[in-house]
Write an enzyme that holds these catalytic residues in place. Sequence first.
Site, mmCIF file in Angstrom:
data_model
loop_
_atom_site.group_PDB
_atom_site.id
_atom_site.type_symbol
_atom_site.label_atom_id
_atom_site.label_comp_id
_atom_site.label_asym_id
_atom_site.label_seq_id
_atom_site.Cartn_x
_atom_site.Cartn_y
_atom_site.Cartn_z
ATOM 1 N N ASP A 14 -0.542 -6.253 -6.150
ATOM 2 C CA ASP A 14 -0.864 -5.570 -4.881
ATOM 3 C C ASP A 14 -2.372 -5.340 -4.866
ATOM 4 O O ASP A 14 -3.059 -5.514 -5.883
ATOM 5 C CB ASP A 14 -0.097 -4.235 -4.793
ATOM 6 C CG ASP A 14 -0.305 -3.524 -3.451
ATOM 7 O OD1 ASP A 14 -0.551 -4.202 -2.425
ATOM 8 O OD2 ASP A 14 -0.233 -2.274 -3.417
ATOM 9 N N CYS A 78 3.003 -6.749 -1.781
ATOM 10 C CA CYS A 78 2.035 -6.384 -0.749
ATOM 11 C C CYS A 78 2.403 -7.163 0.504
ATOM 12 O O CYS A 78 2.440 -8.394 0.480
ATOM 13 C CB CYS A 78 0.634 -6.762 -1.231
ATOM 14 S SG CYS A 78 -0.646 -6.583 0.026
ATOM 15 N N CYS A 192 4.315 -1.723 4.595
ATOM 16 C CA CYS A 192 3.206 -1.774 3.636
ATOM 17 C C CYS A 192 3.756 -1.081 2.411
ATOM 18 O O CYS A 192 4.361 0.000 2.526
ATOM 19 C CB CYS A 192 1.991 -1.017 4.168
ATOM 20 S SG CYS A 192 0.714 -0.729 2.919
ATOM 21 N N THR A 193 3.580 -1.690 1.243
ATOM 22 C CA THR A 193 4.218 -1.125 0.051
ATOM 23 C C THR A 193 3.640 0.243 -0.339
ATOM 24 O O THR A 193 4.266 0.979 -1.091
ATOM 25 C CB THR A 193 4.103 -2.103 -1.133
ATOM 26 O OG1 THR A 193 2.731 -2.494 -1.296
ATOM 27 C CG2 THR A 193 4.965 -3.340 -0.892
HETATM 28 N N1 DGL Z 1 0.015 -2.443 -0.107
HETATM 29 C C1 DGL Z 1 -0.458 -3.396 0.827
HETATM 30 C C2 DGL Z 1 0.619 -3.875 1.785
HETATM 31 O O1 DGL Z 1 1.785 -3.830 1.461
HETATM 32 C C3 DGL Z 1 -1.767 -3.247 1.539
HETATM 33 C C4 DGL Z 1 -2.684 -2.107 1.395
HETATM 34 C C5 DGL Z 1 -4.101 -2.528 1.728
HETATM 35 O O2 DGL Z 1 -4.771 -2.998 0.807
HETATM 36 O O3 DGL Z 1 -4.541 -2.398 2.897
HETATM 37 O O4 DGL Z 1 0.340 -4.336 2.853
#
Ligand code: DGL
Length: 268
Positions: A14, A78, A192-193
């Site tokens: 991620d 992610c 978003c995770t």
């Molecule tokens: N955790 C990520 C996702 O699932 C993104 C967070 C980011 O870097 O903006 O989209």
Amino acid sequence: MHAPAADAPILFFDSGLGGLTVLGPTRALLPTAPIVYAADYAGLPYGQKSEAELAARVPALLGRLVERYQPRLAVIACNTASTIALSHIRAALDLPIVGTVPAIKPAAEITRSGVIGVLGTEATVRQPYVDDLGARFAAGKTVLRHGSPGLVTGAEAKLRGEKIDPAVIARAVAGLRDQPGGDAVDVVVLACTHFPLLADELQAEVGPDIRLIDGAAGIARRIAHLTEGQSWPAVAAPGIAVFTRSNDRPPPPPGVLAPYGIGRIETI
Ligand code: DGL
């Protein structure tokens, strides 16, 4: 392909700590699986990056990680990286890849009003991939989307034990509710995770009548299915977390990662 050795890890990837929300349910199913958790802190936040930047950056970085840790399988934990770069990643790497895409399908199965909200990063919510998921799994339903970079920052802060600004949560929810038809949303996909880390705060803001859902449990089952029949260590060894080096953002203290089975922190 040879059967992987028992100590071959599963690699979780991620931009930051959001992927821990996928690691958690995976460890529940595969408790002795060796884990490498990789966070691209030098690239966080992915939600503010362009498609071209991510399509180049993510496969290259994963290539380095695969070479270094020799995982049996990689999980792109992610949504932003998955909805933009999954095909590039699969083309670049020769191992099974599990992506993370917005849980629109299960949301469409449980909505009663026919209006689904999707909260993701700004990059995720503008992806044609999300249009396709809506067309395939939520035909005849309305899918409202909102991108919230504030929730990514908020989730990182919460895990480090810092206070979260309640206005950030309120703004994210208002971003869906204030759209035409937003009053009828009865399911919100956390696309978003990072966002399930703020599930309590978000649930308090949306109220008890709106369901929040994410894809983590389904991804964990997919990982278990793809590794079925493979050998695992008899006892869990401490996992490794690896962070890309960032001047603004040091890796979190070990206590943040210990509950996820991580015992060692590296930077690259
Ligand atoms: N955790 C990520 C996702 O699932 C993104 C967070 C980011 O870097 O903006 O989209």
